[in-house]
Design an enzyme around this catalytic site. Structure first.
Site, PDB file in Angstrom:
ATOM      1  N   CYS A  47     -60.381 -78.337  68.593  1.00 34.84           N
ATOM      2  CA  CYS A  47     -59.526 -77.372  69.289  1.00 34.84           C
ATOM      3  C   CYS A  47     -59.885 -75.971  68.828  1.00 34.84           C
ATOM      4  O   CYS A  47     -60.343 -75.770  67.699  1.00 34.84           O
ATOM      5  CB  CYS A  47     -58.056 -77.645  68.988  1.00 34.84           C
ATOM      6  SG  CYS A  47     -57.316 -78.853  70.084  1.00 34.84           S
ATOM      7  N   CYS A  53     -55.594 -72.064  68.293  1.00 33.20           N
ATOM      8  CA  CYS A  53     -54.580 -73.099  68.551  1.00 33.20           C
ATOM      9  C   CYS A  53     -54.035 -73.651  67.238  1.00 33.20           C
ATOM     10  O   CYS A  53     -52.825 -73.805  67.063  1.00 33.20           O
ATOM     11  CB  CYS A  53     -55.183 -74.234  69.377  1.00 33.20           C
ATOM     12  SG  CYS A  53     -55.487 -73.792  71.092  1.00 33.20           S
ATOM     13  N   CYS A 108     -28.609 -74.801  32.516  1.00 34.49           N
ATOM     14  CA  CYS A 108     -29.655 -73.800  32.708  1.00 34.49           C
ATOM     15  C   CYS A 108     -29.576 -72.746  31.599  1.00 34.49           C
ATOM     16  O   CYS A 108     -28.496 -72.235  31.292  1.00 34.49           O
ATOM     17  CB  CYS A 108     -29.512 -73.144  34.079  1.00 34.49           C
ATOM     18  SG  CYS A 108     -30.707 -71.818  34.378  1.00 34.49           S
ATOM     19  N   CYS A 141     -28.812 -68.967  33.825  1.00 30.73           N
ATOM     20  CA  CYS A 141     -27.541 -68.711  34.525  1.00 30.73           C
ATOM     21  C   CYS A 141     -26.394 -69.561  33.994  1.00 30.73           C
ATOM     22  O   CYS A 141     -25.255 -69.408  34.440  1.00 30.73           O
ATOM     23  CB  CYS A 141     -27.698 -68.919  36.022  1.00 30.73           C
ATOM     24  SG  CYS A 141     -27.968 -70.639  36.512  1.00 30.73           S
ATOM     25  N   CYS A 172     -29.112 -85.918  40.431  1.00 34.04           N
ATOM     26  CA  CYS A 172     -28.747 -85.607  41.822  1.00 34.04           C
ATOM     27  C   CYS A 172     -28.597 -84.119  42.088  1.00 34.04           C
ATOM     28  O   CYS A 172     -28.511 -83.709  43.252  1.00 34.04           O
ATOM     29  CB  CYS A 172     -27.471 -86.344  42.216  1.00 34.04           C
ATOM     30  SG  CYS A 172     -25.986 -85.798  41.335  1.00 34.04           S
ATOM     31  N   CYS A 221      17.714 -81.860  36.689  1.00 37.95           N
ATOM     32  CA  CYS A 221      18.617 -80.898  37.332  1.00 37.95           C
ATOM     33  C   CYS A 221      18.170 -80.526  38.746  1.00 37.95           C
ATOM     34  O   CYS A 221      18.868 -79.792  39.440  1.00 37.95           O
ATOM     35  CB  CYS A 221      18.761 -79.631  36.487  1.00 37.95           C
ATOM     36  SG  CYS A 221      17.261 -78.617  36.417  1.00 37.95           S
ATOM     37  N   CYS A 276      -1.360 -77.881  31.026  1.00 39.73           N
ATOM     38  CA  CYS A 276      -0.746 -79.050  30.398  1.00 39.73           C
ATOM     39  C   CYS A 276       0.191 -79.757  31.368  1.00 39.73           C
ATOM     40  O   CYS A 276       0.952 -79.112  32.105  1.00 39.73           O
ATOM     41  CB  CYS A 276       0.015 -78.609  29.150  1.00 39.73           C
ATOM     42  SG  CYS A 276       0.729 -79.967  28.217  1.00 39.73           S
ATOM     43  N   CYS A 293       1.116 -94.568  33.813  1.00 38.23           N
ATOM     44  CA  CYS A 293       1.072 -93.336  34.595  1.00 38.23           C
ATOM     45  C   CYS A 293      -0.295 -93.138  35.249  1.00 38.23           C
ATOM     46  O   CYS A 293      -0.389 -92.725  36.396  1.00 38.23           O
ATOM     47  CB  CYS A 293       1.391 -92.137  33.704  1.00 38.23           C
ATOM     48  SG  CYS A 293       1.304 -90.534  34.539  1.00 38.23           S
TER      49      CYS A 293
END
Length: 459
Positions: free
Chosen positions: A126, A130, A215, A218, A226, A266, A276, A306
């Protein structure tokens, strides 16, 4: 409360539990002190590199492969990019069946092209303009190493030397090389771009694991495997599922995002303005838990109840609607605690600023030096570290299958949560808290956190 429910609660009593051994094992303590990989479950060896250092690292691999196989550097780059920079693996496959390797790497077509296929990369008949136009269009779309042949149904990739020969504009050549470098780093299992905004640092770890990386420029903290926010003890796949679910169900969970609840004694409206979860009503002075609204005096022995979710053992036999309601109830239980600890972290940042202000005032009034008060900053930093880990235990627990392992996890989770709230309470009242008492609480909280991660952090 029914007799069956009472018996179930008694089964999880801290007094009858054998899990205390997890916190009292002192075997091989001295030996482990010499090896941080044994004492610290988050221990991770990595280094922060500049772009120039990584370019040299990649070019060394290219040169080794090019000289070994007697191929051009451009083709060596295609092979390395296609096979995650595994030099020895590439050499072995090349010497075994070079033709097959080149086809799999999209350097050669699987079958010789027909003469009519004049646009095929290998023939390059070509017109030059192109090909140049084809390359410029691809590069404008952010494509570099993925630029392929113009011929239909041809998957052969264009090597770097062929592309650069036909690019006339310096700006386009620069963009191509920048995009190629980005692709090379992303395909290298030992390298990871720092996700911090506008940061050019690249992290290198010889063992790519789901561990905490920081890092050096920064100070962004992230999971090396990931690239997202660090999420121990939850693994990468699980935290991805959890965050997707939270995003999908955000409207459903909006009603629990308010900062106010009524005092259980109350019934006056109370706003949570600290990290906390040990709350004290300013009106009646009643101490209670922000999460479950239970009496705080008895809460120390009830933290297990809890933090854990009580599964309905008969839910499989209920109607579809009942199962949907139970699934939503379970999700909201974990989401509310996940979100609460996230908000507590932000509120405790405000507490840290108040501590710094108080320390500065004391130093100015000659009531000690910054070194004398450093333990308060250390306590606040440890609190943030422990609460961050605790926040990510809830996605982990949400996806765990019921059984002994989950019971052990929820026990350790409750122990960690109790010590974190004790530490948070003492930090918020630092001026009236004995230093020795605070430092002892720091040791206990970190020991609980480390034990949980040792047992459940899977990398």
């Amino acid at each position: 409360m029914s007799g069956e429910e009472y018996e179930s609660d008694m089964e999880y009593s801290d007094d009858d539990c054998c899990y205390e051994d997890y916190y009292n094992n002192e075997e091989d303590y001295d030996a482990e002190q010499l090896d941080p990989s044994k004492t610290d479950p988050e221990y991770f060896v990595y280094e922060c590199l500049t772009v120039e250092e990584v370019e040299r690292l990649l070019n060394e691999s290219v040169e080794i492969l090019s000289n070994t196989l007697q191929i051009t550097p451009s083709l060596a780059k295609v092979l390395l990019h296609a096979h995650e920079w595994a030099i020895q693996d590439i050499i072995f496959k090349y010497r075994g069946d070079s033709c097959r390797l080149l086809v799999l790497s999209k350097i050669k077509p699987p079958h010789p092209p027909e003469p009519a296929a004049s646009g095929h990369l290998r023939y390059q008949v070509c017109p030059v303009y192109c090909w140049a136009m084809h390359f410029e269009v691809q590069i404008s779309q952010g494509i570099s190493t993925g630029i392929g042949c113009m011929a239909q149904e041809c998957e052969v990739l264009a090597p770097e030397d062929f592309v650069l020969t036909l690019l006339s504009r310096p700006s386009t050549r620069d963009r191509y090389q920048q995009f190629a470098f980005r692709d090379f780093v992303k395909s290298h299992p030992q390298l990871r771009f720092c996700p911090g905004p506008n940061c050019q640092v690249i992290i290198r770890a010889k063992e790519p694991r789901a561990k905490r990386a920081v890092c050096s420029v920064c100070r962004t903290i992230f999971c090396f495997r990931c690239g997202t926010d660090y999420h121990a003890p939850t693994d990468c796949a699980t935290i991805k599922k959890w965050l997707t679910k939270c995003a999908d169900d955000s409207e459903t969970a909006n009603y629990i995002s308010a900062h106010t609840k009524d005092c259980p004694r109350c019934h006056i409206c109370i706003e949570k303005n600290g990290g906390c979860n040990h709350m004290q009503c300013y009106n009646c002075k009643h101490d209670f838990c922000w999460m479950c609204l239970g009496d705080w005096k008895s809460h120390g022995s009830e933290y297990y109840e809890c933090s854990r979710y009580k599964e309905n053992p008969n839910i499989a036999h209920e109607s579809v609607h009942a199962q949907a309601r139970e699934a939503l109830k379970k999700y909201l239980h974990y989401y509310e605690r996940w979100e609460n600890h996230s908000k507590s972290l932000k509120l405790e940042e405000q507490t840290l600023q108040k501590i710094k202000t108080r320390i500065n005032r004391k130093v100015m009034n000659a009531s000690g030096t910054w070194i004398d008060w450093q333990y308060l900053l250390d306590a606040a930093a440890l609190l943030a570290k422990c609460r961050y880990t605790l926040q990510y235990t809830y996605p982990y627990a949400y996806y765990m299958e019921p059984g002994p392992r989950k019971e052990l996890f929820e026990y350790q989770q409750a122990q960690l949560e109790a010590e974190i709230e004790n530490l948070s309470w003492k930090i918020e009242r630092a001026e009236t808290t004995d230093r020795g008492d605070l430092e002892n609480q720091m040791d206990i909280a970190e020991k609980r956190r480390t034990t949980l991660l040792k047992d459940f952090l899977e990398v």
